[in-house]
Design a protein around this motif. Structure first.
Motif, PDB file in Angstrom:
ATOM      1  N   LEU A 231      -5.946  -2.730  -2.861  1.00 51.25           N
ATOM      2  CA  LEU A 231      -5.699  -3.155  -4.271  1.00 51.25           C
ATOM      3  C   LEU A 231      -5.546  -2.215  -5.287  1.00 51.25           C
ATOM      4  CD1 LEU A 231      -8.822  -5.447  -4.079  1.00 51.25           C
ATOM      5  CD2 LEU A 231      -6.517  -6.193  -3.959  1.00 51.25           C
ATOM      6  N   GLN A 232      -5.885  -0.821  -5.246  1.00 49.46           N
ATOM      7  CA  GLN A 232      -5.645   0.097  -6.115  1.00 49.46           C
ATOM      8  C   GLN A 232      -4.084   0.413  -6.018  1.00 49.46           C
ATOM      9  OE1 GLN A 232      -8.117   3.456  -5.393  1.00 49.46           O
ATOM     10  NE2 GLN A 232      -9.806   2.435  -5.683  1.00 49.46           N
ATOM     11  N   ALA A 233      -3.430   0.457  -4.837  1.00 49.22           N
ATOM     12  CA  ALA A 233      -2.131   0.596  -4.696  1.00 49.22           C
ATOM     13  C   ALA A 233      -1.296  -0.595  -5.409  1.00 49.22           C
ATOM     14  CB  ALA A 233      -1.679   0.878  -3.178  1.00 49.22           C
ATOM     15  N   VAL A 234      -1.546  -1.735  -5.188  1.00 44.11           N
ATOM     16  CA  VAL A 234      -0.931  -2.660  -5.785  1.00 44.11           C
ATOM     17  C   VAL A 234      -1.132  -2.894  -7.161  1.00 44.11           C
ATOM     18  CG1 VAL A 234      -1.221  -5.408  -5.912  1.00 44.11           C
ATOM     19  CG2 VAL A 234      -1.070  -4.259  -3.659  1.00 44.11           C
ATOM     20  N   ALA A 235      -2.372  -2.312  -7.712  1.00 46.04           N
ATOM     21  CA  ALA A 235      -2.537  -2.570  -9.003  1.00 46.04           C
ATOM     22  C   ALA A 235      -1.595  -1.232  -9.820  1.00 46.04           C
ATOM     23  CB  ALA A 235      -3.758  -2.193  -9.629  1.00 46.04           C
ATOM     24  N   GLN A 236      -1.193  -0.131  -9.201  1.00 49.30           N
ATOM     25  CA  GLN A 236      -0.588   0.823  -9.563  1.00 49.30           C
ATOM     26  C   GLN A 236       0.884   0.586  -9.447  1.00 49.30           C
ATOM     27  OE1 GLN A 236      -1.203   4.553  -7.671  1.00 49.30           O
ATOM     28  NE2 GLN A 236       0.202   5.848  -8.779  1.00 49.30           N
ATOM     29  N   TYR A 237       1.600   0.057  -8.295  1.00 48.76           N
ATOM     30  CA  TYR A 237       2.943  -0.121  -8.057  1.00 48.76           C
ATOM     31  C   TYR A 237       3.521  -1.452  -8.409  1.00 48.76           C
ATOM     32  CZ  TYR A 237       2.139   4.460  -5.770  1.00 48.76           C
ATOM     33  OH  TYR A 237       1.833   5.561  -5.460  1.00 48.76           O
ATOM     34  N   TYR A 238       2.550  -2.213  -7.938  1.00 44.96           N
ATOM     35  CA  TYR A 238       2.774  -3.784  -8.249  1.00 44.96           C
ATOM     36  C   TYR A 238       2.018  -4.543  -9.040  1.00 44.96           C
ATOM     37  CZ  TYR A 238       5.818  -2.145  -4.389  1.00 44.96           C
ATOM     38  OH  TYR A 238       6.928  -1.530  -3.443  1.00 44.96           O
ATOM     39  N   PRO A 239       1.885  -4.432 -10.347  1.00 42.42           N
ATOM     40  CA  PRO A 239       0.739  -5.012 -11.165  1.00 42.42           C
ATOM     41  C   PRO A 239       0.954  -6.570 -11.169  1.00 42.42           C
ATOM     42  CG  PRO A 239       2.254  -3.599 -12.442  1.00 42.42           C
ATOM     43  CD  PRO A 239       2.494  -3.247 -10.900  1.00 42.42           C
ATOM     44  N   GLN A 240       2.364  -6.806 -11.043  1.00 43.84           N
ATOM     45  CA  GLN A 240       2.493  -8.374 -11.072  1.00 43.84           C
ATOM     46  C   GLN A 240       2.074  -9.318  -9.997  1.00 43.84           C
ATOM     47  OE1 GLN A 240       4.738  -5.612 -10.264  1.00 43.84           O
ATOM     48  NE2 GLN A 240       6.250  -6.499  -8.842  1.00 43.84           N
ATOM     49  N   HIS A 241       1.574  -8.456  -8.886  1.00 43.47           N
ATOM     50  CA  HIS A 241       0.825  -9.116  -7.801  1.00 43.47           C
ATOM     51  C   HIS A 241      -0.239  -9.183  -7.543  1.00 43.47           C
ATOM     52  CE1 HIS A 241       5.254 -10.058  -6.545  1.00 43.47           C
ATOM     53  NE2 HIS A 241       5.236  -9.081  -6.129  1.00 43.47           N
ATOM     54  N   LEU A 242      -1.147  -8.253  -8.599  1.00 42.43           N
ATOM     55  CA  LEU A 242      -2.585  -7.937  -8.582  1.00 42.43           C
ATOM     56  C   LEU A 242      -3.483  -9.135  -8.514  1.00 42.43           C
ATOM     57  CD1 LEU A 242      -4.827  -5.805  -7.902  1.00 42.43           C
ATOM     58  CD2 LEU A 242      -4.830  -5.816 -10.644  1.00 42.43           C
ATOM     59  N   THR A 243      -3.228 -10.165  -9.468  1.00 41.25           N
ATOM     60  CA  THR A 243      -3.938 -11.221  -9.320  1.00 41.25           C
ATOM     61  C   THR A 243      -3.822 -12.109  -8.279  1.00 41.25           C
ATOM     62  OG1 THR A 243      -3.487 -11.693 -11.761  1.00 41.25           O
ATOM     63  CG2 THR A 243      -4.184 -13.537 -10.733  1.00 41.25           C
ATOM     64  N   ASN A 244      -2.588 -12.205  -7.491  1.00 43.98           N
ATOM     65  CA  ASN A 244      -2.413 -12.920  -6.445  1.00 43.98           C
ATOM     66  C   ASN A 244      -3.193 -12.305  -5.171  1.00 43.98           C
ATOM     67  OD1 ASN A 244      -0.807 -14.714  -7.052  1.00 43.98           O
ATOM     68  ND2 ASN A 244       1.096 -13.566  -6.786  1.00 43.98           N
ATOM     69  N   TYR A 245      -3.247 -10.673  -5.307  1.00 41.20           N
ATOM     70  CA  TYR A 245      -4.203 -10.033  -4.274  1.00 41.20           C
ATOM     71  C   TYR A 245      -5.340 -10.326  -4.146  1.00 41.20           C
ATOM     72  CZ  TYR A 245      -0.464  -7.802  -1.431  1.00 41.20           C
ATOM     73  OH  TYR A 245       0.370  -7.168  -0.607  1.00 41.20           O
ATOM     74  N   GLN A 246      -6.073 -10.331  -5.493  1.00 37.58           N
ATOM     75  CA  GLN A 246      -7.531 -10.691  -5.983  1.00 37.58           C
ATOM     76  C   GLN A 246      -7.962 -11.925  -5.459  1.00 37.58           C
ATOM     77  OE1 GLN A 246      -7.294  -9.649 -10.033  1.00 37.58           O
ATOM     78  NE2 GLN A 246      -8.022  -7.639  -9.663  1.00 37.58           N
ATOM     79  N   ARG A 247      -6.970 -12.875  -5.806  1.00 40.16           N
ATOM     80  CA  ARG A 247      -6.933 -14.272  -5.381  1.00 40.16           C
ATOM     81  C   ARG A 247      -7.291 -14.433  -3.716  1.00 40.16           C
ATOM     82  NH1 ARG A 247      -3.539 -18.005  -3.661  1.00 40.16           N
ATOM     83  NH2 ARG A 247      -1.759 -16.503  -4.614  1.00 40.16           N
ATOM     84  N   LEU A 248      -6.337 -13.812  -3.039  1.00 36.01           N
ATOM     85  CA  LEU A 248      -6.475 -13.778  -1.573  1.00 36.01           C
ATOM     86  C   LEU A 248      -7.551 -13.080  -0.927  1.00 36.01           C
ATOM     87  CD1 LEU A 248      -2.616 -13.211  -0.706  1.00 36.01           C
ATOM     88  CD2 LEU A 248      -3.746 -15.127  -0.337  1.00 36.01           C
ATOM     89  N   PHE A 249      -7.952 -11.861  -1.552  1.00 42.14           N
ATOM     90  CA  PHE A 249      -8.788 -11.055  -0.848  1.00 42.14           C
ATOM     91  C   PHE A 249     -10.319 -10.657  -1.451  1.00 42.14           C
ATOM     92  CE2 PHE A 249      -4.336  -9.716   0.676  1.00 42.14           C
ATOM     93  CZ  PHE A 249      -4.842 -10.102   1.971  1.00 42.14           C
TER      94      PHE A 249
END
Length: 296
Positions: free
Chosen positions: A244-262
Motif C-alpha cells: 500500500l505504501q508503494a502504491v501510494a508513492q508510485y501509483y497514487p491514482q490507484h490507492l483508493t482502489n487498493y484500499q477498497r480491495l484490501f
C-alpha cells in the motif's frame, strides 16, 4: 553477513500435490531473502522490512537431507521436489555457498525429479546437474505420462524494469530472467512462468497481460501460472502495508482502489479474480501457454 543455523529437517512432504507446481516435497536451503519483494507472503516482524538482514544459511542441510532422501528412496517414494517454496534457492549468496547445487547433487544421487521456481539466472550454472536429473530421476507412478523430470519455472510479477524495482527491489532484472528462461528452453528443459502475484490495476491490466504473454512465448515458455495478489498483516514489515505504501508513492491514482480491495480483505474479490482469470485465459489461448505443465 548471513547467519549460519542448524536444522533438524530439510525435506518437507506436502499434504497434497499442487495442480500448478506438482510438488510432492519441498526444500528450502535458505531462510530470509535478499530479493526483498514487498508482496512476499512470508513477510512480517520475524524478518523485518529488509528481509536480507535475516538471511540464514542452513549449514547442516546436506547431511540432514542425505538421510531423509535415503530413507524415502529405500521405500521407493521418489517424487517431485520443489526448490523452493518459501525462499528462492538461487539467492546471490548461493554463488559462494553452493548449497542449492549440493541439494541437486543429492537429488541426482537418489533419483528425485525436481521443479525449480526462481527469479534468478543463476540457475543456468546448474544445467549440467539438471540435465542428468532429467535423464535418471524416477517419476511417481501417477506421473508416468510426463516426459520431463525437471521443470524450471521463472517467477515474474512484471516484465517492466521500473515496476520491478518498485515492488521487488533486490530481484534480478526481468529482462535477465527472460533470457535465462530462453537459455533453459534452448537447452531442452520444460520451462515456464509463475506469473504471481499480478498487481491489481498495474500489471494485471489487458495491455500488460498481452505484453507479458507475448514475451514469455518469445522466450521459450511452455506454460504460465497466473494469480493475483494476497496481502497480509497490519505491521510495518507486513506485505499489505508495504505494498500500500508503494502504491501510494508510485501509483497514487490507484490507492483508493487498493484500499477498497484490501482494507478489510487479504485477497481480491471473487468477481475481480474471475475477470482476471478470464483475461489471462484469453492470452493463454492466443499464445498457446496453458496454465498447467504439459505432459510432453
Amino acid at each position: 553477513m548471513p547467519r549460519y543455523i542448524t536444522v533438524t529437517s530439510l525435506l518437507n512432504k506436502t499434504k497434497k500435490r499442487d495442480p500448478w507446481f506438482l510438488d510432492d516435497y519441498t526444500i528450502n536451503p535458505y531462510s530470509g531473502c535478499a530479493f526483498n519483494c514487498l508482496y512476499c507472503y512470508i513477510r512480517g516482524s520475524k524478518y523485518g522490512i529488509n528481509m536480507a538482514e535475516k538471511l540464514s544459511v542452513k549449514e547442516n542441510a546436506l547431511a540432514i537431507l542425505r538421510r531423509q532422501l535415503a530413507a524415502r528412496a529405500r521405500k521407493q517414494q521418489q517424487g517431485f521436489v520443489v526448490l523452493s517454496s518459501v525462499t528462492d534457492a538461487y539467492l546471490p549468496i548461493e554463488e559462494k555457498e553452493q548449497l542449492t547445487r549440493g541439494v541437486l547433487e543429492l537429488l541426482l544421487e537418489y533419483r528425485f525429479p525436481v521443479h525449480i521456481i526462481t527469479k534468478s539466472p543463476l540457475v543456468l550454472r546448474d544445467l549440467d546437474l539438471l540435465r542428468r536429473i532429467n535423464e535418471s530421476a524416477i517419476l511417481p507412478p501417477d506421473m508416468a505420462q510426463y516426459q520431463h523430470k525437471v521443470f524450471i519455472t521463472f517467477s515474474f510479477s512484471t516484465i517492466d524494469p521500473v515496476i520491478g524495482k518498485q515492488f521487488e527491489p533486490g530481484a534480478p532484472d526481468p529482462a535477465k530472467r527472460l533470457l535465462a528462461m530462453q537459455a533453459c528452453a534452448d537447452a531442452g528443459f520444460m520451462t515456464g512462468v509463475s506469473l504471481m502475484p499480478l498487481l491489481p490495476f498495474i500489471t494485471d491490466v489487458p495491455e500488460q497481460l498481452a505484453r507479458m504473454y507475448a514475451a514469455f512465448q518469445q522466450h521459450g515458455a511452455r506454460y504460465v501460472f497466473p494469480a493475483s495478489i494476497t496481502l497480509w498483516g497490519e505491521g510495518e514489515a507486513d506485505s499489505k502495508q508495504l505494498v500500500l505504501q508503494a502504491v501510494a508513492q508510485y501509483y497514487p491514482q490507484h490507492l483508493t482502489n487498493y484500499q477498497r480491495l484490501f482494507t478489510h480483505n487479504n485477497s481480491v474479490p471473487a468477481a475481480y479474480n474471475s475477470a482476471l482469470q478470464a483475461a489471462a485465459a484469453a492470452e493463454a489461448t492466443r499464445y498457446a501457454l496453458p496454465a498447467q505443465i504439459p505432459f510432453v
